[in-house]
Design a protein around this motif. Sequence first.
Motif, mmCIF file in Angstrom:
data_model
loop_
_atom_site.group_PDB
_atom_site.id
_atom_site.type_symbol
_atom_site.label_atom_id
_atom_site.label_comp_id
_atom_site.label_asym_id
_atom_site.label_seq_id
_atom_site.Cartn_x
_atom_site.Cartn_y
_atom_site.Cartn_z
ATOM 1 N N UNK A 100 43.724 39.952 50.298
ATOM 2 C CA UNK A 100 44.028 39.009 51.276
ATOM 3 C C UNK A 100 44.967 37.898 50.806
ATOM 4 N N UNK A 101 45.685 37.040 51.730
ATOM 5 C CA UNK A 101 46.672 35.741 51.045
ATOM 6 C C UNK A 101 46.107 34.952 49.885
ATOM 7 N N UNK A 102 46.871 34.386 49.530
ATOM 8 C CA UNK A 102 46.323 33.265 48.347
ATOM 9 C C UNK A 102 44.369 33.835 47.375
ATOM 10 N N UNK A 103 44.083 35.424 47.643
ATOM 11 C CA UNK A 103 43.235 35.553 47.163
ATOM 12 C C UNK A 103 43.129 35.884 45.864
ATOM 13 N N UNK A 104 42.800 36.076 44.438
ATOM 14 C CA UNK A 104 42.942 36.794 43.918
ATOM 15 C C UNK A 104 42.037 38.289 43.593
ATOM 16 N N UNK A 105 42.120 39.108 43.915
ATOM 17 C CA UNK A 105 41.598 40.292 43.557
ATOM 18 C C UNK A 105 41.751 41.065 42.364
ATOM 19 N N UNK A 106 41.096 41.484 41.771
ATOM 20 C CA UNK A 106 40.714 42.386 40.660
ATOM 21 C C UNK A 106 41.777 43.731 40.437
ATOM 22 N N UNK A 107 42.565 44.568 40.445
ATOM 23 C CA UNK A 107 43.042 45.740 40.138
ATOM 24 C C UNK A 107 43.244 46.557 38.714
ATOM 25 N N UNK A 108 43.437 47.894 39.525
ATOM 26 C CA UNK A 108 44.102 48.656 38.208
ATOM 27 C C UNK A 108 45.243 48.896 38.194
ATOM 28 N N UNK A 109 46.253 48.524 37.194
ATOM 29 C CA UNK A 109 47.572 48.730 37.352
ATOM 30 C C UNK A 109 48.240 49.650 37.216
ATOM 31 N N UNK A 110 49.154 50.700 37.453
ATOM 32 C CA UNK A 110 49.751 51.759 36.665
ATOM 33 C C UNK A 110 51.213 51.304 37.333
ATOM 34 N N UNK A 111 52.081 52.461 35.992
ATOM 35 C CA UNK A 111 53.616 52.311 36.595
ATOM 36 C C UNK A 111 53.584 53.552 38.015
ATOM 37 N N UNK A 112 54.225 53.230 38.280
ATOM 38 C CA UNK A 112 54.630 53.726 39.979
ATOM 39 C C UNK A 112 55.247 54.749 40.021
ATOM 40 N N UNK A 113 56.381 55.207 38.521
ATOM 41 C CA UNK A 113 56.058 57.085 39.112
ATOM 42 C C UNK A 113 55.859 57.202 37.718
#
Length: 485
Positions: A75-88
């Motif tokens: 959602x806009x302007x809301x902090x969310x926890x996400x797992x970041x992964x390399x897109x390739x």
Amino acid sequence: MWRGLWTLVAWAARGPRSPRLCTRQGSGAPAPGSGATIFALSSGQGRCGIAVIRTSGPASGHALRSLTAPRDLPPARSACLRLLSHPRSGEPLDRALVLWFPGPQSFTGEDCAEFHVHGGPAVVSGVLQALGSVPGLRPAEAGEFTRRAFAHGKLSLTEVEGLADLIHAETEAQRRQALRQLDGELGHLCHGWAKTLTKALAHVEAYIDFGEDDNLEEGVLERADSQVRELELALSAHLRDARRGQRLRSGAHVVVAGPPNAGRKPVSIVSPEPGTTRDVLEIPVDLAGFPALLSDTAGLREGVGPVEQEGVRRARERLEQADLILAVLDASDLASPSSRNFLDTVVAPAGAGSPNESSQRLLLVLNKSDLLPPGGPDPSPNLPPHLLLSCLTGEGLDDLLEALRKELAEVCGDPSTGPPLLTRARHQHHLQGCLDALGHYRQTKDLGLAAEALRLARGHLGRITGGGSTEEVLDIIFRDFCVGK
């Protein structure tokens, strides 16, 4: 290490790109023909608990989706926890907080994304490389985020300068002044002046066009003249600030001077033998919340050798350049020839003038007060106002710091009160240009030339806040920003 990292990121951003791009507006993908999306580390380099990496541009949403797939945009302007992964490769990079700022409700006015990652070098490097592999993204140039905010009308040029000053602020006074300018106080003042000029110009042009029309109300030109006179007074008052704002931004020049061995901090090799300090020692300091360049000079006397003579020459040169002279004398040796000569040649001339905005200021300090008899009379009843100090015991130091604070508030201006200060030479230049144009308005008898003078004056005010600024001026202003701001 960081230089090598940015080289790698720049290389990755220029690598081969897939031509397949989503063009649906509002989805976070780049629109056809739109500008590049930039990314950078915004929180400063080095190990830290949390590092902030941000993007700006039409591909920001696409980049956020690419690193958090298969999750949708938060959602806009809301902090969310996400797992970041390399897109390739799909390799996990970090578990981070992400934020999505769809334009125009963002710092730059464009779609923006932020990645709040753990601040280790390996994590930051991995996320930057991953962003460099997303089509349409490239590393940001220094100050490019703020320049885009200016281009989209999010900040005026004076607010941009205030933001730069806030980032570089090292003292409380600098922080207060920068925050006032970032809040738009100087910009609002200039806009008010420009509005006054617009009204005066409208009255003059109305008289030119409808002067023979009986329906034109009386006193049109008189009102324009009155508005111009009031504006001239306001501009003159600001131009009489004696460069206070510029001193507050860059630091006041405080010179410590006196006869040999009147009292020094042992920064260099010193001894009781007169003439051993032969150079000027300079250091930027925070004096009672104000920025200052403190110059400790050689003891002033007639040098007995060429090296000492050069040291004394440099000391006198610094005295001429000083905003504030801290004149130090030995309280136990006021009757010596060197002390009397210093009083006659330095203290007396500085105290002879009236303490107006443009005069050089001086604080007289009598050091080594611990050598005076306890409870004895004032050793110098005929001297100008002075402070007693003992560098050995520290007695009198609080009084000296308070006196310095008051003097520097006069030299630099008090950023907590009064009208906004002019912190850059270009502010002075354009205000002076505006005042000169108003002078031409008053002198000319031709209404066409009078109207042109008002247009020229209004143009100078517009350039202060960014209207009509040339690329060269913008380059100078934005080059002071770090990458990521």
